[in-house]
Design a protein around this motif. Structure first.
Motif, PDB file in Angstrom:
ATOM      1  N   ASP A 159      -9.132  -0.990   9.068  1.00 31.59           N
ATOM      2  CA  ASP A 159      -7.907  -1.759   8.910  1.00 31.59           C
ATOM      3  C   ASP A 159      -7.865  -2.547   7.606  1.00 31.59           C
ATOM      4  OD1 ASP A 159      -7.223  -0.726  11.301  1.00 31.59           O
ATOM      5  OD2 ASP A 159      -6.956  -2.635  12.347  1.00 31.59           O
ATOM      6  N   ASP A 160      -8.994  -3.082   7.161  1.00 27.59           N
ATOM      7  CA  ASP A 160      -8.999  -3.848   5.910  1.00 27.59           C
ATOM      8  C   ASP A 160      -8.559  -2.969   4.744  1.00 27.59           C
ATOM      9  OD1 ASP A 160      -9.802  -6.086   7.247  1.00 27.59           O
ATOM     10  OD2 ASP A 160     -11.897  -5.993   6.605  1.00 27.59           O
ATOM     11  N   GLU A 161      -9.085  -1.743   4.714  1.00 33.74           N
ATOM     12  CA  GLU A 161      -8.710  -0.820   3.644  1.00 33.74           C
ATOM     13  C   GLU A 161      -7.231  -0.435   3.752  1.00 33.74           C
ATOM     14  OE1 GLU A 161      -9.042   1.315   0.260  1.00 33.74           O
ATOM     15  OE2 GLU A 161     -10.692   0.157   1.128  1.00 33.74           O
ATOM     16  N   LEU A 162      -6.771  -0.162   4.970  1.00 37.26           N
ATOM     17  CA  LEU A 162      -5.364   0.201   5.155  1.00 37.26           C
ATOM     18  C   LEU A 162      -4.440  -0.942   4.735  1.00 37.26           C
ATOM     19  CD1 LEU A 162      -5.542   1.965   8.649  1.00 37.26           C
ATOM     20  CD2 LEU A 162      -5.453   3.044   6.406  1.00 37.26           C
ATOM     21  N   ASN A 163      -4.813  -2.160   5.109  1.00 44.37           N
ATOM     22  CA  ASN A 163      -3.987  -3.304   4.739  1.00 44.37           C
ATOM     23  C   ASN A 163      -3.994  -3.543   3.232  1.00 44.37           C
ATOM     24  OD1 ASN A 163      -2.993  -4.089   7.290  1.00 44.37           O
ATOM     25  ND2 ASN A 163      -4.948  -5.037   7.796  1.00 44.37           N
ATOM     26  N   ALA A 164      -5.133  -3.289   2.598  1.00 45.70           N
ATOM     27  CA  ALA A 164      -5.203  -3.429   1.137  1.00 45.70           C
ATOM     28  C   ALA A 164      -4.285  -2.415   0.460  1.00 45.70           C
ATOM     29  CB  ALA A 164      -6.645  -3.247   0.661  1.00 45.70           C
ATOM     30  N   VAL A 165      -4.253  -1.206   0.997  1.00 41.39           N
ATOM     31  CA  VAL A 165      -3.355  -0.179   0.455  1.00 41.39           C
ATOM     32  C   VAL A 165      -1.902  -0.619   0.613  1.00 41.39           C
ATOM     33  CG1 VAL A 165      -2.510   2.177   0.773  1.00 41.39           C
ATOM     34  CG2 VAL A 165      -4.963   1.719   0.814  1.00 41.39           C
ATOM     35  N   LEU A 166      -1.559  -1.162   1.785  1.00 36.49           N
ATOM     36  CA  LEU A 166      -0.187  -1.615   2.018  1.00 36.49           C
ATOM     37  C   LEU A 166       0.182  -2.770   1.086  1.00 36.49           C
ATOM     38  CD1 LEU A 166       0.019  -1.537   5.912  1.00 36.49           C
ATOM     39  CD2 LEU A 166       1.165  -0.001   4.314  1.00 36.49           C
ATOM     40  N   ALA A 174       5.907   6.081   1.417  1.00 32.29           N
ATOM     41  CA  ALA A 174       4.489   6.331   1.675  1.00 32.29           C
ATOM     42  C   ALA A 174       3.893   5.247   2.562  1.00 32.29           C
ATOM     43  CB  ALA A 174       3.723   6.423   0.350  1.00 32.29           C
ATOM     44  N   ALA A 175       4.282   3.998   2.313  1.00 35.10           N
ATOM     45  CA  ALA A 175       3.777   2.892   3.127  1.00 35.10           C
ATOM     46  C   ALA A 175       4.238   3.029   4.575  1.00 35.10           C
ATOM     47  CB  ALA A 175       4.245   1.559   2.543  1.00 35.10           C
ATOM     48  N   LEU A 176       5.480   3.474   4.758  1.00 30.92           N
ATOM     49  CA  LEU A 176       6.003   3.648   6.115  1.00 30.92           C
ATOM     50  C   LEU A 176       5.225   4.724   6.859  1.00 30.92           C
ATOM     51  CD1 LEU A 176       8.214   2.743   8.092  1.00 30.92           C
ATOM     52  CD2 LEU A 176       9.662   4.553   7.168  1.00 30.92           C
ATOM     53  N   ARG A 177       4.885   5.821   6.179  1.00 33.39           N
ATOM     54  CA  ARG A 177       4.095   6.882   6.815  1.00 33.39           C
ATOM     55  C   ARG A 177       2.708   6.375   7.202  1.00 33.39           C
ATOM     56  NH1 ARG A 177       6.947  10.000   3.052  1.00 33.39           N
ATOM     57  NH2 ARG A 177       5.308   9.840   1.483  1.00 33.39           N
ATOM     58  N   PRO A 187       0.130  -8.576   9.122  1.00 32.21           N
ATOM     59  CA  PRO A 187       1.172  -9.182   8.279  1.00 32.21           C
ATOM     60  C   PRO A 187       1.598  -8.258   7.131  1.00 32.21           C
ATOM     61  CG  PRO A 187      -0.510 -10.797   8.814  1.00 32.21           C
ATOM     62  CD  PRO A 187      -1.023  -9.486   9.310  1.00 32.21           C
ATOM     63  N   GLN A 188       0.642  -7.498   6.582  1.00 32.02           N
ATOM     64  CA  GLN A 188       0.984  -6.576   5.495  1.00 32.02           C
ATOM     65  C   GLN A 188       1.944  -5.495   5.994  1.00 32.02           C
ATOM     66  OE1 GLN A 188      -2.049  -7.591   6.315  1.00 32.02           O
ATOM     67  NE2 GLN A 188      -3.301  -8.018   4.505  1.00 32.02           N
ATOM     68  N   ARG A 215       5.856  -3.222  17.960  1.00 34.00           N
ATOM     69  CA  ARG A 215       4.872  -4.280  17.712  1.00 34.00           C
ATOM     70  C   ARG A 215       5.207  -5.574  18.437  1.00 34.00           C
ATOM     71  NH1 ARG A 215       4.569  -0.213  14.912  1.00 34.00           N
ATOM     72  NH2 ARG A 215       2.779   0.380  13.641  1.00 34.00           N
ATOM     73  N   GLY A 216       6.293  -5.570  19.187  1.00 35.47           N
ATOM     74  CA  GLY A 216       6.615  -6.704  20.047  1.00 35.47           C
ATOM     75  C   GLY A 216       6.677  -8.020  19.312  1.00 35.47           C
ATOM     76  N   ALA A 217       6.067  -9.040  19.911  1.00 30.93           N
ATOM     77  CA  ALA A 217       6.148 -10.393  19.365  1.00 30.93           C
ATOM     78  C   ALA A 217       5.531 -10.513  17.978  1.00 30.93           C
ATOM     79  CB  ALA A 217       5.475 -11.369  20.321  1.00 30.93           C
ATOM     80  N   LYS A 218       4.641  -9.587  17.620  1.00 29.55           N
ATOM     81  CA  LYS A 218       4.034  -9.636  16.282  1.00 29.55           C
ATOM     82  C   LYS A 218       5.065  -9.392  15.188  1.00 29.55           C
ATOM     83  CE  LYS A 218      -0.589  -8.265  17.785  1.00 29.55           C
ATOM     84  NZ  LYS A 218      -1.664  -7.246  17.689  1.00 29.55           N
ATOM     85  N   ALA A 219       6.216  -8.820  15.559  1.00 33.18           N
ATOM     86  CA  ALA A 219       7.264  -8.534  14.576  1.00 33.18           C
ATOM     87  C   ALA A 219       8.205  -9.721  14.372  1.00 33.18           C
ATOM     88  CB  ALA A 219       8.057  -7.313  15.013  1.00 33.18           C
ATOM     89  N   LEU A 220       7.880 -10.884  14.925  1.00 28.76           N
ATOM     90  CA  LEU A 220       8.754 -12.050  14.831  1.00 28.76           C
ATOM     91  C   LEU A 220       9.201 -12.359  13.392  1.00 28.76           C
ATOM     92  CD1 LEU A 220      10.145 -14.515  16.110  1.00 28.76           C
ATOM     93  CD2 LEU A 220       7.955 -15.745  15.897  1.00 28.76           C
ATOM     94  N   PRO A 221       8.317 -12.276  12.385  1.00 27.11           N
ATOM     95  CA  PRO A 221       8.769 -12.594  11.019  1.00 27.11           C
ATOM     96  C   PRO A 221       9.918 -11.713  10.531  1.00 27.11           C
ATOM     97  CG  PRO A 221       6.375 -12.554  11.121  1.00 27.11           C
ATOM     98  CD  PRO A 221       6.865 -12.007  12.423  1.00 27.11           C
TER      99      PRO A 221
END
Length: 288
Positions: A159-166, A174-177, A187-188, A215-221
């Motif tokens: 996940d750290d690598e994926l989030n860094a890419v995002l 590409a980010a959406l895929r 958050p990323q 993503r439910g409540a995590k999508a609040l922002p």
């Protein structure tokens, strides 16, 4: 001469049939991997596979074989044979990682499928695997997507690598895929989907809205962007935005006014979804 080339191919094939007892001939088989004769390279690779499968003590020679034969110009048949050699328990992950960038789709596909045999160590192939999400060959892109999901289920730390890419990504599609394939709710990931709701086509906005809902409540922002999406001309997008707000739940109470306006939407589908969203947000808000 054709005869001598055929003799060499036959010899390589025979050595493969002999198996572990042919170990003394491995230097010559390694040399044959660099031959301009494609059929000889293929027979040599399969012979090496046969020998190494039954003789785990041949590691040093195996390593020299891999160093001699790998490379971007390697033909698919020989590369696939070497990948099979490397799939043995004593195999080297480095060759599989390199093969993920092969110009040959069939080699890339086999490398993706071999990668997870290395468990947590498969993380070394994460970056090229991420690039394969955009592979022009659908089977390869699908296999890369499945592998990423399996890596996360295997608790491989990706996940750290994926989030860094995002975080670095400027290319929304590409980010959406990547988000679709990884099921990220970081958050990323939420930030990318908010950006898509502001900048992209209706199709991609709709995809982002559905993903936010998952993503439910995590999508609040993303509630402000989802509220804006309720005014879009695309019916499917408005419907996806309403459903996402419903899934976010009581924390989406700032969207109540916009949802009440959506009760007058010209689409039955949107109006019905809006009633459900309002009922859920109001009910759960009262419980809180």
């Amino acid at each position: 001469p054709m005869a001598s080339a055929q003799v060499r191919r036959n010899a390589a094939e025979a050595l493969g049939d002999i198996g572990a007892l042919a170990r003394p001939a491995m230097p010559q088989l390694v040399e044959a991997l660099c031959s301009p004769d494609k059929l000889l390279r293929e027979e040599a690779a399969y012979a090496l596979h046969a020998i190494l499968s039954s003789d785990k003590g041949a590691s040093p020679i195996r390593d020299s074989a891999i160093r001699a034969a790998r490379g971007p110009a390697l033909d698919p048949d020989t590369a696939k044979a070497l990948l099979r050699v490397e799939s043995d328990g004593s195999g080297r992950l480095s060759w599989i990682v390199e093969a993920l960038t092969s110009p040959h789709a069939e080699v890339r596909l086999l490398a993706v499928n071999r990668l997870l045999e290395h468990g947590a160590a498969a993380r070394l192939g994460l970056r090229p695997l991420i690039h394969l999400l955009d592979d022009p060959v659908p089977n390869v892109a699908a296999a890369a997507t499945a592998s990423l999901l399996r890596m996360r289920r295997m608790k491989v730390e990706v996940d750290d690598e994926l989030n860094a890419v995002l975080a670095r990504s400027k290319e929304n599609s590409a980010a959406l895929r990547l988000i679709q394939s990884s099921d990220l709710a970081s958050p990323q990931a939420i930030g990318v989907m908010r950006r898509i709701l502001k900048e992209e086509t209706s199709t991609e906005k709709t995809q982002a809205a559905w993903l936010l809902g998952k993503r439910g409540a995590k999508a609040l922002p993303a509630v402000p962007e989802l509220i804006l999406a309720l005014r879009e001309p695309d019916t499917q997008l408005r419907y996806a935005a309403v459903c996402a707000l419903e899934e976010i739940g009581p924390d989406a109470s700032s969207a109540l006014t916009a949802l009440e306006t959506a009760l007058m939407d010209n689409s039955d589908m949107v109006r019905n979804a809006t009633r459900r969203a309002l009922a859920r947000i109001r009910q759960q808000s009262q419980v809180k």
